[in-house]
Structures are given as structure tokens and as C-alpha cells.
Scaffold this active site. Structure first.
Site, PDB file in Angstrom:
ATOM      1  N   GLY A  24       0.753  -1.065   0.209  1.00  0.00           N
ATOM      2  CA  GLY A  24       0.048  -0.448  -0.019  1.00  0.00           C
ATOM      3  C   GLY A  24       0.647   1.212  -0.165  1.00  0.00           C
ATOM      4  O   GLY A  24       2.343   0.902  -0.048  1.00  0.00           O
ATOM      5  N   PRO A  25       0.368   2.998   0.138  1.00  0.00           N
ATOM      6  CA  PRO A  25       0.677   3.699  -0.251  1.00  0.00           C
ATOM      7  C   PRO A  25       1.639   3.991   1.578  1.00  0.00           C
ATOM      8  O   PRO A  25       1.130   3.138   2.330  1.00  0.00           O
ATOM      9  CB  PRO A  25       0.107   4.939  -0.648  1.00  0.00           C
ATOM     10  CG  PRO A  25      -1.623   4.092  -0.216  1.00  0.00           C
ATOM     11  CD  PRO A  25      -1.270   2.833  -0.474  1.00  0.00           C
ATOM     12  N   PRO A  26       2.709   4.508   0.927  1.00  0.00           N
ATOM     13  CA  PRO A  26       3.120   5.396   2.224  1.00  0.00           C
ATOM     14  C   PRO A  26       2.014   6.250   3.368  1.00  0.00           C
ATOM     15  O   PRO A  26       1.044   6.734   2.909  1.00  0.00           O
ATOM     16  CB  PRO A  26       4.289   6.230   1.938  1.00  0.00           C
ATOM     17  CG  PRO A  26       4.442   6.413   0.336  1.00  0.00           C
ATOM     18  CD  PRO A  26       2.949   5.170  -0.054  1.00  0.00           C
ATOM     19  N   GLY A  27       2.442   5.452   4.838  1.00  0.00           N
ATOM     20  CA  GLY A  27       1.867   6.234   5.601  1.00  0.00           C
ATOM     21  C   GLY A  27       0.291   5.157   6.190  1.00  0.00           C
ATOM     22  O   GLY A  27      -0.597   6.304   7.370  1.00  0.00           O
ATOM     23  N   VAL A  28       0.021   4.678   5.749  1.00  0.00           N
ATOM     24  CA  VAL A  28      -1.014   4.582   5.687  1.00  0.00           C
ATOM     25  C   VAL A  28      -1.182   2.742   7.307  1.00  0.00           C
ATOM     26  O   VAL A  28      -2.031   2.243   7.121  1.00  0.00           O
ATOM     27  CB  VAL A  28      -1.974   3.306   4.855  1.00  0.00           C
ATOM     28  CG1 VAL A  28      -2.144   4.038   3.439  1.00  0.00           C
ATOM     29  CG2 VAL A  28      -1.135   1.514   3.899  1.00  0.00           C
TER      30      VAL A  28
ATOM     31  N   SER B  57      -5.062   3.371 -19.066  1.00  0.00           N
ATOM     32  CA  SER B  57      -6.948   3.316 -17.931  1.00  0.00           C
ATOM     33  C   SER B  57      -6.817   4.659 -18.364  1.00  0.00           C
ATOM     34  O   SER B  57      -8.582   4.997 -17.561  1.00  0.00           O
ATOM     35  CB  SER B  57      -6.551   2.848 -16.565  1.00  0.00           C
ATOM     36  OG  SER B  57      -5.434   4.069 -15.939  1.00  0.00           O
TER      37      SER B  57
ATOM     38  N   LYS C 289      -8.839   4.818  -6.642  1.00  0.00           N
ATOM     39  CA  LYS C 289      -9.517   5.573  -7.947  1.00  0.00           C
ATOM     40  C   LYS C 289     -10.481   6.584  -7.074  1.00  0.00           C
ATOM     41  O   LYS C 289     -11.062   7.889  -7.441  1.00  0.00           O
ATOM     42  CB  LYS C 289      -9.234   5.037  -9.215  1.00  0.00           C
ATOM     43  CG  LYS C 289      -7.556   4.902  -9.802  1.00  0.00           C
ATOM     44  CD  LYS C 289      -8.235   3.829 -10.816  1.00  0.00           C
ATOM     45  CE  LYS C 289      -6.858   3.372 -11.519  1.00  0.00           C
ATOM     46  NZ  LYS C 289      -6.946   3.066 -13.215  1.00  0.00           N
TER      47      LYS C 289
END
Length: 821
Positions: free
Chosen positions: A395-399, A718, A761
Site C-alpha cells: 500500500g501507499p506510504p503512511g497507511v 486506464s 481511484k
């Protein structure tokens, strides 16, 4: 008067001639060119011999090597006319042809005792200093330097310098000089006797200054000091400085020698002790140390193979002398073996309800991940001997990926250890170095287990997607055995050289993206995706964890500071638009630091931060609604993109300019995205009749598609739907709805194909203020992954074909208008 002749090293150091190329022509400028004549030199004039890095004192004999034409002419004229010569120091030792203005004005009158020409062509003169002089005026017209001089009477020789002050200084100079010479490795007794026998203060100062290891400028300063008392003080100053250096050097050398002697003595005594023990029949060399190691090996409860190997190495250690170079290496190896947790476990009986409370207390949301962890605990409770899974949080940073690993350890009552893999490019950092290398150590896996002290710890492999690869091997390949539950029960570290069972270790990996993780390694892990948080989730996380944690970090007590819900919402929406909460916590910390400053200054005792206070603390808003600025213009479509740090909105801008039908693409687009743009243009051309677009528009205009944030590379298929609708909007001069965003790949038949990252998204669309999202119909399987808050706030339109996108994106129907008209 005492005479000193230096050794050959002093001769080499005090040459006045060039080191090489002595026959080079002198550089005579217009201001230095003289008319060379044979007229005789006046009786009161003195021939001047300039020298480099050499100061001649009265009463001292020194050899001088001459190599410059003028210097040779000066020496030869002095020998021919039996005249004294004036030795002066030139200021710049690197100057090959110095002029009169580049000399010190004080020098020494010297008699040439001997003149020699060596077989190699070099000229040498041996000079004896007689008296100081001061240059009054240089004379011109001679092939050498000559000057009118003023001879300086030596006060010490005439008896003018005497008295208790002078005698005390002379005594001090003699004592310190004697001590100085005694500290030298090869002290000359004749020189010591000469110093002690001098009765003239002036001569004593000059003699000592001549053999002191000083710079030429310092010796020149002593030469220019005429007053005897001041000259003695200056010499004492230089002697004291040099004496202190020699004392320290002598002390260091003495300590070094003493340490060497102590080691040799200790080695000799140990050898004698071994011999005595052998003669007495005592076979227990190093008995206490060996006994401790034997007990540690027995208490470690190693597997049979490891224990047999450890006992073998212990017997080698017992036979090895302590002075052997391999002794400490072997001892360190045995220490590693006995300190590893071969049989130590810390996990107690699994309590599912307690584990659920721990996970809920430490983390808000993340229901899927919490459920997977509880499932693992349930399986472990029913089957304690089963293999541990390999979980990988992506996952993205900080989660909260790293903190999840700590919560798992707390919930399972295990030790937690973490190893960062970011930038690791050497296989040996994971598998260790072989013991043949000096300073070898086990790899990070074994080192982490030693720190944890338990074989069933939670081991986090952080930043796995940032593994490097160098010429020392591939670290990702080294992890294949570690992360395979069917193989890691016999993991073999290069340093240990015996297998270690990793099957009880719960490995948890983290990564931002999966693309950079090799396929075989990815196949060994159970991938769990963590997407970004919604605004409501961020509010809850800030209320439950972030505010309180930052209050503690900034020294604030309960009740001293309060951030309103409106202010928190503004911070989330206007200052920290991100997938995780790391920047949110930093911003909350900045707000509370401002509060702490006001309380520390005494200007307030309790502070409530509202929306209106944020501008003064954090400055202007960092994020605004780009949708409002860009939407409502024909040719602009709002797309949805996935990035390693979460979802984001992406604007597709299209315009047309007179031309020949070319397609221009800008914005750092990748190959796949360029192909999507070409496919979108071809699809619009093929359906131009349906949208009432004249064919000549394509023939007489160039189409320019630009994706802003041009410095950021972009790629992927996409954006196909967004590019198609942007082109339709441009060619029909109809603006797309400002609250609508879309994603999806297109085909040349007009089909809308599925894409990835739907959850990220959709969250990005909600964060940007979008109300309608157009998604591929085949992505309906991902609808359950979308947070409930986003499902409630957004309207979803599922697309089968590009005509569906056109119908939903525009305020009025474009297809079929011709028939209705």
C-alpha cells in the site's frame, strides 16, 4: 668562536641553486636588465649571495650549493679577490631569478673557506659566518649582486650584553638545549659540549638557532633580532615549542614500547603456564572458559547437527593457544551459536478475543487485514505445529503497514524485530559472510533472531520492493528460501554453516508496489492490499491516535489544547491531501507546537484551534479544487490514476490547431499511454458520423493532447476513456460535466476494458469533490472493496462501450442528434 658543519641532509635542504636545469637562461625583464661591466668593486661594497631556505649565523660554518649564474659569478669573484661575501635569504624560495627587492635586508658577512666544483658540474662553497650586516643600497653594473652595507656590531662579543638577566637566560638556553639534544635519537656529545662551553650570549643564541629545526623565516627573525636579551627570549620560545613536541613524541614511543613488552611478557608467561600444566598432567587448559562454553552448548538445546558441529569447534578451541590469530574468531563463532534461540519460544496460548481487542485498539478500520490475522491465530490455536504464513502488506506510504506488524506481535504475544531491506544489494547482508573473511558476521535474518531472543518472533521485512541488485549477488533470490514455509525449516546462513529452523517465525513483509518484487518471491507471499483512507477514516484516526500522540510529544497535558472537528477536517482537506496519515500527523504536530509555544510563553493557558486559526499557524491552503478551475471547458476530461502513493485525479487536455492532421502528445507520457491516445483518436474518427463531427476537422487541424504535471512520468492504459471523451468534447465543442471523473481502457471496437486500482481511484475522486464516477462494467467485482462512505457519496456509472461514457459525461445527448434534428 664555535664552528658547526651540518651533515649531507642539511646541505641538500639548503641549496641556493635550482634543483634541475641550472643552465637555463635567467629571465631578465626591462626593470631587472643590467649592463655587465668589468669595472672593479668598491672597497666598502659587499658581494651578495642570495640563498633559499638557509640562514647563516655568525660563527657558524655551512656548505652552500650554488647553481645560478649570478651566484656562481659572486662566489668566483669573492674567491678571486679574496673578499668576504654577504649571504642573504630570498623571500620566495620558488623564485628562480629574484631581484634586489625580493631579499631580506639583513644577512651575514661570511668568508669562503673552500670552493669546490663537483664532477657533475655543481659548485659548492663552504662559508663561515662572521658578522651581521644590513643592506643600504644595491649596486648595478656587475654580473652578480653587490651592495653597500652597514655592518652590525655584535653586542655579546663587545661585552655590551652582560648582567644577571642575560646570564639567567643563557643558563636556561643551555639547560633546555641539552635536554632537547638528549631527546634526539642520535645526540652529538660534541655539540652538547660546545653549547655548554660557550661564554658569549650572542654566540650562544646564534649557535642554538642554527641547528634548531625551524623554518627559514623563523631563523631570519632571530638573525634580525640585534638585542641579545630579546634574541635569547626568542630562541627560548622556539626551543620550548620544539622541546614540548619531542617530549610528547618520546612519551608516545615509550608507551608503545611498554605495551609491546607487556604483551610479549604475557605471551611468555602463558606459554610457561601451559608447559607447567602439561608437566603436572593438568589437561584442562582454559578450563573455566571451556566449561562455560560446554554448559552453554548443552543449555541451548540445539538440533543434533548443530550441537555436533559446536562441540567439534569447541574441541578445536580447546587445543588452540589464545595467542593464535584464529582464537578470537572461533570464540566469537561459538558465542553466536550458543546465543541463538534454537528452542526458545515466547508465544502463550492464543486468545482470539484479546487479540481482536488489541488490533481494534491500535488500528481503525482495516477490517480485511484484521480478519486475516485473526484467522491465522485461530489456525495456530487449532494446529500449533503448522507452518506460519508469509504475509505481505502492499500500500501507499503512511497507511500503517509497519505499525500493523507491531500490533500483530502484541496481539500474538510475540517478540517483534524489523529489518529494513531498502537499498540492500548484497546477498551476504541476508545470508551472512563465510568465516574465511576477517570480520565476518551472520546475515540480517540470524542477527534479527538473536536480537529477538525467540524462534517464534514476528519478523518484519520492511520495504521489500526497494531491494537492489549488485555484483555481489541478488538479495531477492536469497529471500526465496527464507520466505518458503516448505524450505525455511533448514535455512543455512553462510556464517553459521549449520541449518536453522525458521518455520516458526511469522514473517511480515511490506511494500509500496508489487511490480519491482520478482515473481517467484511474490508467489511465496500472501498479498494483502492496503489502500488509502477516506476523509472520515482520517478524522477517526486523528481523534483516536494522532492528536493525543502529538500532544504527548509536544509536552501538552489534557485540557490545554483542543482542535475542533471543523479544523481537523480543514487540515485533512486543504493541507494534507494524501493516501496515508503521515503528513496529517506532522501537520497536527505543527498546530500543537504553536499551541505549546503560546502556553510556554504564558500568553495562554488553554487554547482551542478552529478553522479561522489555521491560516495564521499553517499559512495559506496548499490544495484547492482543481476540478473547479479546469472543468467546464471543451476538450478537458477528468481521469483517475493510480500511483504508488495512492490514487489521484488526472486531467486530460486536448486542443486543435490548424495543421495537417498530426497528433501531438506532451506531458511525459509512457509508450502505453501514447498508444491509448492514438487509439482514442482513431476511435473518435471512426465514430465521427455518430457525433456529427465533420471529417475535414481532422484533416485540416493538428490534435494536441497534454496531461499536466509534465515533469511527472505517466503511463498505463486506464486513461483511454478520458482521452476519448476529451477528444469528443473538443471536436463537438461540448464541455464535460465538471463533477464527473472516469477511468478505463478502450479498444478500437469501442469496448471499455477493466483496469486496476479501483478502490484507490474512487477514494481519490471523493477526496477531489467528484460526485459521479464512470468505471468499466467488468470492474463491478471490485465494488465491495470500495469503502462504504465512498459508495454512499458517489454515483457510479458502469461502462460497456465508449458510447456509454459519452452519454454520461455530457449534459446532452450527442449520439443520434442528426436523426432527431
Amino acid at each position: 668562536m664555535s664552528e658547526i658543519i651540518p651533515d649531507k641532509n642539511e646541505i641538500a635542504k639548503t641549496e641556493s641553486g635550482e634543483a634541475a636545469g641550472q643552465n637555463q637562461p635567467e629571465n631578465q625583464s626591462d626593470t631587472q636588465r643590467e649592463i655587465l661591466t668589468d669595472r672593479p668593486l668598491p672597497d666598502d661594497a659587499l658581494i651578495i649571495l642570495p640563498v633559499r631556505n638557509l640562514v647563516l649565523f655568525p660563527g657558524v660554518i655551512l656548505p652552500i650549493t650554488v647553481g645560478r649564474k649570478r651566484s656562481i659569478a659572486a662566489a668566483q669573484e669573492a674567491m678571486r679577490s679574496e673578499r668576504p661575501i654577504g649571504v642573504v635569504l630570498q623571500r620566495d624560495a620558488e623564485a628562480a631569478s629574484p631581484g634586489p627587492g625580493e631579499f631580506y635586508m639583513t644577512g651575514t658577512v661570511a668568508a669562503i673557506v673552500r670552493y669546490l666544483t663537483a664532477p657533475d658540474g655543481t659548485h659548492h662553497v663552504v662559508c663561515q659566518g662572521e658578522q651581521r650586516f644590513r643592506i643600504k643600497e644595491f649596486l648595478r653594473g656587475y654580473p652578480f649582486f653587490a651592495a653597500n652595507v652597514e655592518r652590525i656590531e655584535e653586542p655579546g662579543m663587545s661585552g655590551a650584553a652582560s648582567g644577571p638577566e642575560i646570564e639567567a637566560r643563557m643558563l636556561q638556553v643551555k639547560q633546555q638545549t641539552t635536554e632537547l639534544l638528549s631527546l634526539l635519537p642520535q645526540a652529538s656529545q660534541e655539540l652538547i659540549a660546545a653549547v655548554q662551553g660557550i661564554s658569549s650570549a650572542s654566540a650562544l643564541a646564534d649557535l642554538v638557532a642554527s641547528f634548531l629545526d625551524l623554518k627559514a623565516a623563523d631563523k631570519q627573525q632571530i638573525l634580525e633580532t640585534i638585542d641579545v636579551q630579546a634574541r635569547l627570549d626568542l630562541v627560548l620560545q622556539f626551543i620550548g615549542r620544539r622541546l614540548e613536541v619531542l617530549r610528547l613524541s618520546h612519551e608516545i614511543g615509550k608507551q608503545t614500547q611498554q605495551n609491546l613488552e607487556e604483551r610479549q611478557r604475557e605471551h611468555l608467561l602463558r606459554e610457561q603456564l601451559k608447559t607447567i600444566q602439561k608437566e603436572l598432567g593438568d589437561s584442562e587448559d582454559n578450563s573455566a572458559e571451556i566449561a562455560d562454553l560446554e554448559k552453554a552448548i548443552a543449555d541451548a538445546h540445539m538440533p543434533e547437527e548443530a550441537e555436533t558441529h559446536a562441540k567439534k569447534e569447541l574441541r578445536r578451541l580447546q587445543r588452540m593457544p589464545e595467542a593464535a590469530g584464529e582464537y578470537p574468531m572461533l570464540r566469537t563463532y561459538l558465542d553466536w551459536l550458543v546465543e541463538l534461540p534454537w528452542s526458545i519460544t515466547t508465544a502463550d496460548a492464543v486468545d482470539i478475543n484479546e487479540a481482536r481487542k488489541v488490533l481494534d485498539r491500535d488500528h481503525y478500520g482495516l477490517d480485511k487485514i484484521k480478519r486475516r490475522i485473526l484467522e491465522y491465530l485461530a489456525v495456530r490455536k487449532l494446529n500449533p505445529e503448522g507452518n506460519s504464513p508469509i504475509l505481505c502488506f502492499v500500500g501507499p506510504p503512511g497507511v500503517g503497514k509497519t505499525s500493523l506488524g507491531q500490533s500483530i506481535a502484541k496481539a500474538t504475544n510475540r517478540k517483534f524485530v524489523r529489518a529494513s531491506l531498502g537499498g540492500v544489494h548484497d546477498e551476504a547482508e541476508l545470508r551472512g559472510h563465510r568465516r574465511t573473511y576477517i570480520g565476518a558476521l551472520p546475515g540480517n535474518i540470524i542477527q534479527g533472531l538473536r536480537r529477538a531472543g525467540a524462534r517464534d518472533c514476528v519478523f518484519m521485512l520492511d520495504e521489500m520492493d526497494k531491494l537492489g541488485q549488485g555484483f555481489h549477488g541478488d538479495p531477492a533470490s536469497a529471500l526465496l528460501e527464507v520466505l518458503d514455509p516448505e524450505q525455511n525449516n533448514t535455512f543455512r546462513d553462510n556464517y553459521l554453516a549449520v541449518p536453522f529452523d525458521l518455520s516458526k517465525v511469522l514473517f511480515v513483509a511490506t511494500a509500496n508496489v508489487l511490480d519491482t518484487i520478482p515473481g517467484p518471491l511474490r508467489d511465496r507471499m500472501e498479498i494483502i492490499h492496503l489502500s488509502g483512507y477516506t476523509e472520515q477514516e482520517k478524522m477517526e484516526i486523528a481523534h483516536r491516535y494522532l492528536v493525543q500522540r502529538q500532544m504527548t510529544a509536544n509536552g501538552l497535558k489534557a485540557g490545554q489544547a483542543h482542535i475542533t472537528d471543523e479544523a481537523l477536517h480543514a487540515i485533512i482537506h486543504d493541507y494534507t491531501r494524501e493516501a496515508g496519515v503521515r503528513s496529517l500527523e506532522r501537520t497536527v504536530g505543527a498546530v500543537l507546537r504553536n499551541v505549546a509555544m503560546r502556553i510556554a510563553e504564558g500568553t495562554a493557558e488553554q487554547v482551542t484551534v478552529d478553522v479561522d486559526d489555521l491560516h495564521a499557524i499553517l499559512g495559506a491552503r496548499r490544495f484547492e479544487s482543481e476540478v473547479a478551475m479546469r472543468a467546464g471547458v471543451p476538450g478537458v476530461a477528468t481521469g483517475l490514476a493510480w500511483t504508488p502513493v495512492g490514487g489521484d485525479i488526472l486531467f486530460i487536455e486536448a486542443t486543435r490547431i490548424p495543421g495537417s492532421g498530426k497528433l501531438i502528445l506532451t506531458g511525459q507520457l509512457g509508450d502505453v499511454m501514447k498508444e491509448s491516445a492514438q487509439a482514442a483518436l482513431s476511435l473518435v474518427k471512426s465514430k465521427s458520423a455518430d457525433f456529427l463531427i465533420p471529417a475535414e476537422l481532422f484533416e485540416k487541424n493538428d490534435i494536441h493532447i497534454h496531461v499536466p504535471a509534465g515533469a511527472t512520468p505517466k503511463d498505463g492504459p486506464s486513461a483511454g476513456v478520458a482521452m476519448f471523451t476529451a477528444l469528443v468534447s473538443l471536436m463537438t465543442d461540448n464541455a464535460i460535466k465538471s463533477d464527473t471523473a472516469m477511468t478505463g481502457e478502450i479498444s478500437l471496437r469501442g469496448l471499455v476494458l477493466p483496469v486496476g486500482g479501483i478502490k484507490e481511484k474512487v477514494i481519490a475522486a471523493m477526496r477531489a469533490g467528484i460526485t459521479t464516477v464512470l468505471l468499466p462494467a467488468r470492474n463491478q467485482r471490485d465494488f465491495e472493496e470500495i469503502p462504504a462512505e465512498a459508495r454512499d457519496k458517489l454515483k457510479f456509472v458502469w461502462l460497456e462501450r465508449v458510447e456509454d461514457a459519452a452519454a454520461a459525461a455530457f449534459d446532452r445527448t450527442l449520439v443520434g442528434e442528426q436523426e432527431s434534428a
